[in-house]
Scaffold this active site. Structure first.
Site, PDB file in Angstrom:
ATOM      1  N   HIS A  81     -30.440  26.881 -30.943  1.00 36.78           N
ATOM      2  CA  HIS A  81     -29.224  27.837 -29.523  1.00 36.78           C
ATOM      3  C   HIS A  81     -30.770  27.785 -28.846  1.00 36.78           C
ATOM      4  O   HIS A  81     -31.514  27.941 -27.707  1.00 36.78           O
ATOM      5  CB  HIS A  81     -29.031  28.850 -30.490  1.00 36.78           C
ATOM      6  CG  HIS A  81     -28.379  30.204 -29.945  1.00 36.78           C
ATOM      7  ND1 HIS A  81     -27.885  29.473 -28.532  1.00 36.78           N
ATOM      8  CD2 HIS A  81     -27.146  30.638 -29.838  1.00 36.78           C
ATOM      9  CE1 HIS A  81     -27.359  30.288 -27.985  1.00 36.78           C
ATOM     10  NE2 HIS A  81     -26.935  31.540 -28.585  1.00 36.78           N
ATOM     11  N   HIS A 104     -25.104  18.926 -23.481  1.00 33.53           N
ATOM     12  CA  HIS A 104     -24.680  19.817 -24.111  1.00 33.53           C
ATOM     13  C   HIS A 104     -24.314  19.873 -24.730  1.00 33.53           C
ATOM     14  O   HIS A 104     -22.532  18.899 -24.605  1.00 33.53           O
ATOM     15  CB  HIS A 104     -24.479  21.166 -22.880  1.00 33.53           C
ATOM     16  CG  HIS A 104     -24.461  22.868 -23.052  1.00 33.53           C
ATOM     17  ND1 HIS A 104     -23.261  22.904 -23.564  1.00 33.53           N
ATOM     18  CD2 HIS A 104     -25.325  23.124 -23.434  1.00 33.53           C
ATOM     19  CE1 HIS A 104     -23.660  24.290 -23.410  1.00 33.53           C
ATOM     20  NE2 HIS A 104     -24.195  23.946 -23.419  1.00 33.53           N
ATOM     21  N   ASP A 126     -31.845  24.091 -20.286  1.00 34.81           N
ATOM     22  CA  ASP A 126     -33.026  24.445 -21.525  1.00 34.81           C
ATOM     23  C   ASP A 126     -34.211  23.666 -20.822  1.00 34.81           C
ATOM     24  O   ASP A 126     -35.563  24.029 -20.599  1.00 34.81           O
ATOM     25  CB  ASP A 126     -32.218  23.797 -22.570  1.00 34.81           C
ATOM     26  CG  ASP A 126     -31.841  24.488 -23.034  1.00 34.81           C
ATOM     27  OD1 ASP A 126     -31.871  26.300 -22.743  1.00 34.81           O
ATOM     28  OD2 ASP A 126     -30.686  23.876 -23.561  1.00 34.81           O
TER      29      ASP A 126
END
Length: 494
Positions: A298, A337, A393
């Site tokens: 996460h 994702h 990210d």
């Protein structure tokens, strides 16, 4: 012309075990799981008593792959089309035109603030930035090499102990849920804790950073933006009155805070709502969110993406690395994702921002490796066929790295803005008409049926036992070995 009939908004299900037909209402393209429970049958021979067949059909959905647990007005995501909106506003527009505190107001209260509302909001938060010196003492008690996310999680949990008036366990379980009926005092207590948490989050996060640096904690500064004050708390060494963060870096961090502020019911937000359903205080709720965000799947994903780039080493090594990825010998991080099956709109929103940061900080081999990897991914049939695009990210990790943040601080940079999303969902939960039901998922029990107790002297090891069926041997350091040996000598003498 024949009359056209409007389709019924329902789902007809035939239970082949009984031949019975059930009509389940469809609302907002969903059916109620409790309606599924009305489908009952007599146990089949292969059913165990623990299947509870007579009590109705259960919905089995590991990892919540297709289960809606709340009705929300906060954030909308369309993973197939690559859409992310806060309260209806596209994330790209907010990154371009808004700032973090304005977006925070929008997420929590539903509308963009007026000029006077924003001024009051900003003032209130900036005047809730100081923390009790005993909390500073708590942070100083950690080992020098403690992970900053561990410190932040503990600090938020401790913060609640300094606000007994905000604890439903002390003030009554309806302290916050009374706000749903318009109780002014309840709303005041609720919103005050939001101000306190948002104000103190950068202070606590910066303290965890300074602790790792072996530097004294800074005091919050007035007159700076939310992210400007955060950078001051992180970086000021002596001339605090004249500290001004670089405008490009301040803007970049503000934009990243907007992007990370919320993302619907993700792992940490689901944790916040699960814990919040017990009606515990919001400090414990946020601490629980931090604990969930801490995980490498996460909040630690941007850190993992940078470590992967460091492992690749140089742009020249990208083809061989990707060959190993396609052969399933290596794991690719920062692409794809769980929700987005198209381009991650957050990565689109910060791509240009990343270029502006790199102009200030300069390019390095890590960046060149990342850009080569992104180019390779765009042209790779393997990646395109699996809809693996760079996600948030990937680019946020590059910006954090360029700005000089240590890798283990990345989850903290995620947690500070995500407090907004957590509190928005928690506030919405507390304002639920009719009260808050405690979350209690079901399970499918697959263990042993009822059996009789057997004394330890009569038990036997399982013939088909697996390694994990019993404690595995653990290694001990030299001091532990000495202690164990000493204990054996004592027992021998006895």
């Amino acid at each position: 012309m024949g009359l056209t009939t409007t389709p019924r908004q329902s789902l007809t299900v035939v239970d082949n075990r009984t031949g019975k037909s059930y009509e389940l209402p469809i609302t907002h393209n969903s059916v109620l799981a409790t309606d599924i429970k009305n489908i009952k049958a007599e146990p089949a021979p292969e059913d165990s008593p623990e299947d509870e067949t007579k009590q109705g059909l259960r919905v089995y959905d590991p990892a919540y792959m297709n289960t809606a647990v709340v009705q929300s007005k906060i954030t909308y995501i369309n993973g197939l089309e690559g859409i992310l909106r806060y309260r209806g506003y596209p994330i790209e527009q907010l990154v371009q035109k808004s700032n973090f505190l304005e977006t925070a107001f929008l997420l929590i209260y539903g509308e963009l603030p007026t000029e006077s509302q924003f001024g009051n909001w900003q003032d209130e938060i900036s005047h809730h930035t100081f923390v009790h010196t005993d909390i500073e003492g708590l942070l100083k008690s950690f080992r020098y090499d403690s992970h900053p996310m561990s410190m932040l999680t503990a600090a938020f949990a401790t913060l609640g102990a300094f606000a007994p008036e905000a604890n439903p366990s002390l003030r009554g379980q309806k302290l916050y849920t009374n706000a749903a009926s318009g109780d002014l005092e309840s709303l005041q207590v609720l919103d005050k804790q939001i101000l306190r948490i948002l104000g103190k989050a950068p202070t606590l996060a910066a303290a965890s950073y300074r602790m790792r640096q072996g530097r004294p904690f800074n005091r919050p500064a007035q007159g700076l933006s939310y992210t400007g004050n955060f950078l001051h708390l992180l970086d000021t060494l002596s001339d605090r009155d004249n500290y001004k963060p670089h405008p490009v870096l301040e803007k970049a961090l503000d934009a990243l805070f907007i992007i990370h502020a919320d993302h619907e019911v993700n792992c940490s937000t689901a944790t916040v709502l699960q814990v919040g359903s017990s009606l515990v205080d919001p400090y414990s709720v946020v601490a629980a969110g931090c604990a969930a965000l801490y995980g490498p799947s996460h909040g630690g994903a941007s850190e993992s993406a940078i470590r992967m780039l460091m492992e690749i080493g140089s742009p020249a090594n990208v083809p061989s690395f990707m060959a190993d990825v396609e052969a399933r010998k290596r794991v690719l991080v920062g692409f794809g994702h769980r929700v987005y099956k198209n381009v991650d709109p957050r990565s689109t929103a910060i791509r240009q921002l990343a270029d502006e940061v790199f102009k200030v900080t300069g390019r390095n081999q890590l960046l060149d490796t990342a850009l080569e990897l992104a180019r390779y991914a765009r042209e790779s049939e393997f990646m395109k066929s699996r809809k693996l695009y760079p996600n948030v990210d990937f680019y946020s990790g590059l910006i954090y790295q360029a700005m000089g943040f240590p890798l283990d601080f990345y989850p903290v940079l995620f947690a500070v803005p995500r407090c907004v999303g957590w509190l928005a969902h928690w506030r919405q939960q507390m304002l639920t008409p009719g009260g808050v039901k405690i979350w209690r998922p079901r399970q499918l029990y697959l263990g042993s049926g009822e059996r009789e107790y057997v004394d330890a002297r009569d038990t036997r090891e399982k013939k088909d036992g697996k390694l994990a069926d019993a404690p595995v041997a653990v290694s001990h350091g030299g001091d532990s070995k000495r202690s164990l040996l000493a204990a054996k000598k004592v027992r021998a003498r006895l």
